[in-house]
Motif scaffolding. Structure first.
Motif, short mmCIF file in Angstrom:
data_model
loop_
_atom_site.label_atom_id
_atom_site.label_comp_id
_atom_site.label_asym_id
_atom_site.label_seq_id
_atom_site.Cartn_x
_atom_site.Cartn_y
_atom_site.Cartn_z
N ILE A 42 51.58 28.60 36.46
CA ILE A 42 50.14 28.86 36.36
C ILE A 42 49.87 30.34 36.11
O ILE A 42 49.15 30.70 35.19
N TYR B 294 42.42 29.66 28.10
CA TYR B 294 41.04 29.73 28.57
C TYR B 294 40.41 31.09 28.34
O TYR B 294 39.20 31.23 28.34
N PRO C 147 51.87 25.04 30.21
CA PRO C 147 51.97 24.51 31.57
C PRO C 147 50.74 24.77 32.43
O PRO C 147 50.49 24.05 33.39
N GLY C 148 49.95 25.78 32.10
CA GLY C 148 48.76 26.05 32.91
C GLY C 148 47.57 25.20 32.52
O GLY C 148 46.50 25.34 33.06
N ILE C 149 47.76 24.33 31.58
CA ILE C 149 46.65 23.51 31.09
C ILE C 149 46.99 22.06 31.27
O ILE C 149 46.85 21.24 30.36
N ASN C 150 47.47 21.76 32.43
CA ASN C 150 48.03 20.44 32.73
C ASN C 150 47.27 19.26 32.20
O ASN C 150 47.71 18.57 31.28
N ASP C 151 46.13 18.99 32.75
CA ASP C 151 45.51 17.68 32.58
C ASP C 151 45.24 17.28 31.14
O ASP C 151 45.37 16.13 30.78
N ARG D 178 54.76 29.23 28.41
CA ARG D 178 53.98 29.89 29.46
C ARG D 178 52.52 29.45 29.50
O ARG D 178 51.93 29.38 30.56
N ASN E 126 46.29 21.39 38.64
CA ASN E 126 45.38 21.46 37.50
C ASN E 126 45.28 22.83 36.82
O ASN E 126 44.57 22.95 35.83
N GLY E 127 45.92 23.82 37.37
CA GLY E 127 45.78 25.15 36.80
C GLY E 127 44.61 25.90 37.41
O GLY E 127 43.77 25.33 38.10
N TYR E 128 44.56 27.16 37.12
CA TYR E 128 43.56 28.04 37.73
C TYR E 128 42.16 27.78 37.21
O TYR E 128 41.22 27.62 37.98
N TYR E 129 42.02 27.74 35.88
CA TYR E 129 40.68 27.63 35.31
C TYR E 129 40.08 26.25 35.47
O TYR E 129 38.88 26.08 35.39
N GLN E 130 40.92 25.25 35.68
CA GLN E 130 40.39 23.91 35.85
C GLN E 130 40.26 23.51 37.31
O GLN E 130 39.91 22.38 37.62
#
Lengths: 149, 149, 149, 149
Positions: A108, B24, B110-114, B107, A21-25
């Motif tokens: 991530i 974020y 991908p960190g904001i998957n959902d 970059r 889900n990533g770091y912030y989520q």
DNA sequence: TATGAATGAGTATTCATTCAT
DNA sequence: CATGAATGAATACTCATTCAT
């Protein structure tokens, strides 16, 4: 030792959720629900959420080091080619076994620039150093001609 | 038209900040300070922050399409090789000119998957389709032998 | 007796830290680190943190009582003036020796209104009673004229 | 100006509650319920809870200054005695009108040592300066003999 | 008794979003 | 159209208290 166990337990849960889900989520609470521990327990083993993420990155590096070291200190590789072949095979296996960690490192991390950049840089430097060191040894061992990049 | 202008203005500011700081860590307020507009104005042009991000991704795709279309509909390429060469050159130039968008796509996304995965997938599908379509045309045009991957 | 010892040990550590840092900034853990006891031990001797604070206040009163009682029951004071002089001297010495307790009573307590107000009031009442009682005795003993404040 | 109004509104509510319940037992949420504002509004006018408390202390000083200055710059006091009498009367009235602020300054502040001590010290220094300045002027004006404390 | 790992209710703070002007 | 003051849901983190050993 009991403590180290708990720490790893949390680290594993975090790794899984952050990769997904990533770091912030990924919320501290999510992680602790995942590993079935109380919220306060988290702060017994990590200073804060950032500290957790750094621990994950560092563990990734540590684990990779172990693999690499194993490969390099093993005296059985006589020529450079087979040495690198082994290194790559081991790295490849490692990445396969640690898909989550790779995900975090490659996908991530980059989205969390300002906080983690220094750590990631150090990380990359360290990785680079290993390869460089090995190449130097190889050069000294006469595997290469001096006039190469 | 004035509206489209404002929208692009915000989109450009967002692109810049998100590429630098991630999704974020780029706050709606930051973006509007960057483009010197009132915070409320944002919601005149975007439903919400997520909508903004999707717009950025879509704009990336639209712009790429324009480049690709230009290249493909241009009848001046007689053989496949020069056709692909042109395509790649154009793509390369496009990526260079849109470093920020690439950064975001490769970059940040991908960190904001959902939230964004479905959009990103659609996005990738679309890109793939173009290439596939072109290849099909090429195959039909007899550029390839049938027994290839 | 061992228990009483432990209780006093904790009470002394708490007195010291609370006088220095205030009630809310002195954590149960701080106190037990100070007296080198395990955190759980605290709850063997006190119901909770509030109970500890009350104990401190009550101990302050008890100690003061002892001083006052000593002064009053001592039959050697023949006239009122020398009696009060002795009382004041003793009180003054007591306050000097118990700077921490005074600090707590005068500076810390008032910041913790809602919980401790009743106790503090009772406390003040008790102090007042002593003086009043003594004065009554004195009046009965004919030290004063009836028409005084 | 609207903003200043809101800030004062919050400051007044905070003053009231802190004087009654102390700093640690007055929660940001309590204050905003008291003045019927949303929780987020608080952080539009104060950096954090500590900043609020400091603002209260500073406002106390500012208000006192105004009273003192009024008294001192008024040229109608011919002799020192009447000057100080006016000063004390004004201060006394001020304290009466600002019972809450006094409460906070005298009873609440001391229980929050580590954070507020520097501010309180500065505060006391400032108060002292005023009196000292006035005395110097008085000395220069020949109100006192030189051989006094 | 003594301990300290585990807990979660409670709190300060952030930030996307709304809406009156 | 444009604004920014106001909002509160969401979240990281703290600390008194419990309890198995």
């Amino acid at each position: 030792m009991k403590g180290e166990l708990r720490k790893n337990q949390i680290l594993d849960g975090a790794k899984k959720l952050i990769a997904r889900n990533g770091y912030y989520q990924t919320h501290v609470e999510d992680i602790l629900r995942e590993v079935k521990l109380g919220k306060g327990t988290f702060y017994l083993y990590f200073k804060n959420k950032e500290d957790l993420f750094i621990s994950i990155l560092e563990r990734f590096l540590d684990d990779w080091e172990k693999i690499v070291l194993k490969a390099t200190t093993d005296p059985s590789y006589k020529d450079l080619q087979s040495y690198f072949q082994a290194l790559i095979t081991r790295s490849h296996n490692f990445f396969k076994l640690n898909e989550e960690l790779c995900n975090i490192y490659l996908r991530i991390g980059p989205g969390i620039n300002d906080i983690f950049e220094p750590y990631i840089e150090r990380f990359e430097q360290k990785m680079l150093n290993y390869v460089t060191d090995e190449l130097k040894k190889a050069v000294q061992a006469g595997f290469f001609r001096k006039d190469m990049d």
